[in-house]
Design a protein around this motif. Structure first.
Motif, PDB file in Angstrom:
ATOM      1  N   ASN A  41       0.848  -1.189   0.000  1.00 59.31           N
ATOM      2  CA  ASN A  41       0.000   0.000   0.000  1.00 59.31           C
ATOM      3  C   ASN A  41       0.885   1.241   0.000  1.00 59.31           C
ATOM      4  N   ALA A  42       0.365   2.336  -0.540  1.00 53.05           N
ATOM      5  CA  ALA A  42       1.092   3.606  -0.489  1.00 53.05           C
ATOM      6  C   ALA A  42       1.113   4.099   0.956  1.00 53.05           C
ATOM      7  N   GLN A  43       2.285   4.471   1.433  1.00 51.95           N
ATOM      8  CA  GLN A  43       2.428   4.945   2.804  1.00 51.95           C
ATOM      9  C   GLN A  43       2.143   6.439   2.877  1.00 51.95           C
ATOM     10  N   PRO A  44       1.528   6.917   3.968  1.00 50.39           N
ATOM     11  CA  PRO A  44       1.274   8.351   4.124  1.00 50.39           C
ATOM     12  C   PRO A  44       2.583   9.142   4.079  1.00 50.39           C
ATOM     13  N   ILE A  45       2.516  10.348   3.547  1.00 50.96           N
ATOM     14  CA  ILE A  45       3.694  11.209   3.460  1.00 50.96           C
ATOM     15  C   ILE A  45       3.438  12.434   4.326  1.00 50.96           C
ATOM     16  N   PRO A  46       4.294  12.686   5.319  1.00 51.51           N
ATOM     17  CA  PRO A  46       4.094  13.825   6.222  1.00 51.51           C
ATOM     18  C   PRO A  46       4.224  15.167   5.486  1.00 51.51           C
ATOM     19  N   PRO A  47       3.578  16.210   6.006  1.00 50.64           N
ATOM     20  CA  PRO A  47       3.618  17.530   5.362  1.00 50.64           C
ATOM     21  C   PRO A  47       5.025  18.053   5.097  1.00 50.64           C
ATOM     22  N   GLU A  48       5.915  17.890   6.058  1.00 53.47           N
ATOM     23  CA  GLU A  48       7.274  18.414   5.892  1.00 53.47           C
ATOM     24  C   GLU A  48       8.032  17.687   4.779  1.00 53.47           C
ATOM     25  N   VAL A  49       7.703  16.428   4.557  1.00 56.02           N
ATOM     26  CA  VAL A  49       8.342  15.662   3.484  1.00 56.02           C
ATOM     27  C   VAL A  49       7.824  16.135   2.125  1.00 56.02           C
ATOM     28  N   ARG A  51       6.776  19.151   1.386  1.00 60.79           N
ATOM     29  CA  ARG A  51       7.428  20.437   1.119  1.00 60.79           C
ATOM     30  C   ARG A  51       8.883  20.240   0.718  1.00 60.79           C
ATOM     31  N   ALA A  52       9.598  19.381   1.446  1.00 57.08           N
ATOM     32  CA  ALA A  52      11.008  19.123   1.120  1.00 57.08           C
ATOM     33  C   ALA A  52      11.138  18.512  -0.273  1.00 57.08           C
ATOM     34  N   LEU A  53      10.209  17.659  -0.629  1.00 63.78           N
ATOM     35  CA  LEU A  53      10.207  17.037  -1.950  1.00 63.78           C
ATOM     36  C   LEU A  53      10.023  18.097  -3.035  1.00 63.78           C
ATOM     37  N   ARG A  54       9.074  18.980  -2.846  1.00 63.02           N
ATOM     38  CA  ARG A  54       8.839  20.064  -3.805  1.00 63.02           C
ATOM     39  C   ARG A  54      10.067  20.962  -3.918  1.00 63.02           C
ATOM     40  N   GLU A  55      10.641  21.312  -2.793  1.00 65.44           N
ATOM     41  CA  GLU A  55      11.825  22.174  -2.801  1.00 65.44           C
ATOM     42  C   GLU A  55      13.035  21.470  -3.411  1.00 65.44           C
ATOM     43  N   LEU A  59      10.654  23.517  -7.397  1.00 62.91           N
ATOM     44  CA  LEU A  59       9.373  23.882  -7.975  1.00 62.91           C
ATOM     45  C   LEU A  59       8.571  24.737  -6.998  1.00 62.91           C
ATOM     46  N   SER A  60       7.833  25.691  -7.540  1.00 63.32           N
ATOM     47  CA  SER A  60       6.899  26.464  -6.727  1.00 63.32           C
ATOM     48  C   SER A  60       5.653  25.611  -6.490  1.00 63.32           C
ATOM     49  N   GLN A  61       4.828  26.030  -5.547  1.00 64.90           N
ATOM     50  CA  GLN A  61       3.593  25.294  -5.291  1.00 64.90           C
ATOM     51  C   GLN A  61       2.698  25.224  -6.524  1.00 64.90           C
ATOM     52  N   GLU A  97       9.171  11.054  -5.133  1.00 64.91           N
ATOM     53  CA  GLU A  97      10.143  10.915  -4.044  1.00 64.91           C
ATOM     54  C   GLU A  97      11.249   9.930  -4.426  1.00 64.91           C
ATOM     55  N   LYS A  98      10.860   8.865  -5.087  1.00 67.11           N
ATOM     56  CA  LYS A  98      11.817   7.813  -5.435  1.00 67.11           C
ATOM     57  C   LYS A  98      12.618   8.139  -6.699  1.00 67.11           C
ATOM     58  N   ASN A  99      11.945   8.703  -7.735  1.00 63.18           N
ATOM     59  CA  ASN A  99      12.574   8.846  -9.044  1.00 63.18           C
ATOM     60  C   ASN A  99      12.727  10.278  -9.532  1.00 63.18           C
ATOM     61  N   GLY A 100      12.215  11.245  -8.793  1.00 60.69           N
ATOM     62  CA  GLY A 100      12.303  12.635  -9.230  1.00 60.69           C
ATOM     63  C   GLY A 100      11.112  13.022 -10.089  1.00 60.69           C
ATOM     64  N   ILE A 101      10.961  14.330 -10.301  1.00 66.63           N
ATOM     65  CA  ILE A 101       9.809  14.861 -11.031  1.00 66.63           C
ATOM     66  C   ILE A 101       9.812  14.399 -12.484  1.00 66.63           C
ATOM     67  N   GLN A 102      10.983  14.105 -13.046  1.00 67.14           N
ATOM     68  CA  GLN A 102      11.051  13.660 -14.442  1.00 67.14           C
ATOM     69  C   GLN A 102      10.314  12.357 -14.654  1.00 67.14           C
TER      70      GLN A 102
END
Length: 105
Positions: A41-49, A51-55, A59-61, A97-102
């Motif tokens: 199953n897909a595991q929950p991702i915390p808010p701080e993760v 944001r860190a992933l986006r940064e 990328l902007s929001q 998270e695993k492979n990047g935005i590409q």
């Protein structure tokens, strides 16, 4: 997209069942049962993760939201912990998270 299995044994069993399904020896209902049993199953991702992933992807929001096909406000809510991503959005975040935005670009 690669599948994540609970174990190597489950991967082997599931791949065998997929082959049987392709030749018509196993029905869709049985395959759904095996999918549920073998795949993680897909595991929950915390808010701080989130944001860190986006940064990490620089990328902007609003741009991040476009990649995920959600609103900028929803991304903001995820990052503040007001709401939590679920379903397809959660899977897409895990892929990024695993492979990047590409991986989804």
């Amino acid at each position: 997209m690669t599948k994540e299995y609970r174990s190597e044994a489950m991967a082997a069993i599931h791949e065998t069942m997929e082959a049987l399904h392709e030749v018509g020896a196993v029905g869709k209902k049985t395959m759904r049962t095996f999918d549920d049993t073998c795949l993680t199953n897909a595991q929950p991702i915390p808010p701080e993760v989130i944001r860190a992933l986006r940064e990490r992807e620089h990328l902007s929001q609003p741009v991040f939201a476009r990649y995920l096909n959600v609103s900028k406000n929803l991304v903001s809510d995820w990052e503040r912990g007001v709401k939590r991503p679920g379903g397809p959005a959660l899977r897409l975040l895990a892929i990024i998270e695993k492979n990047g935005i590409q991986a989804i670009a």
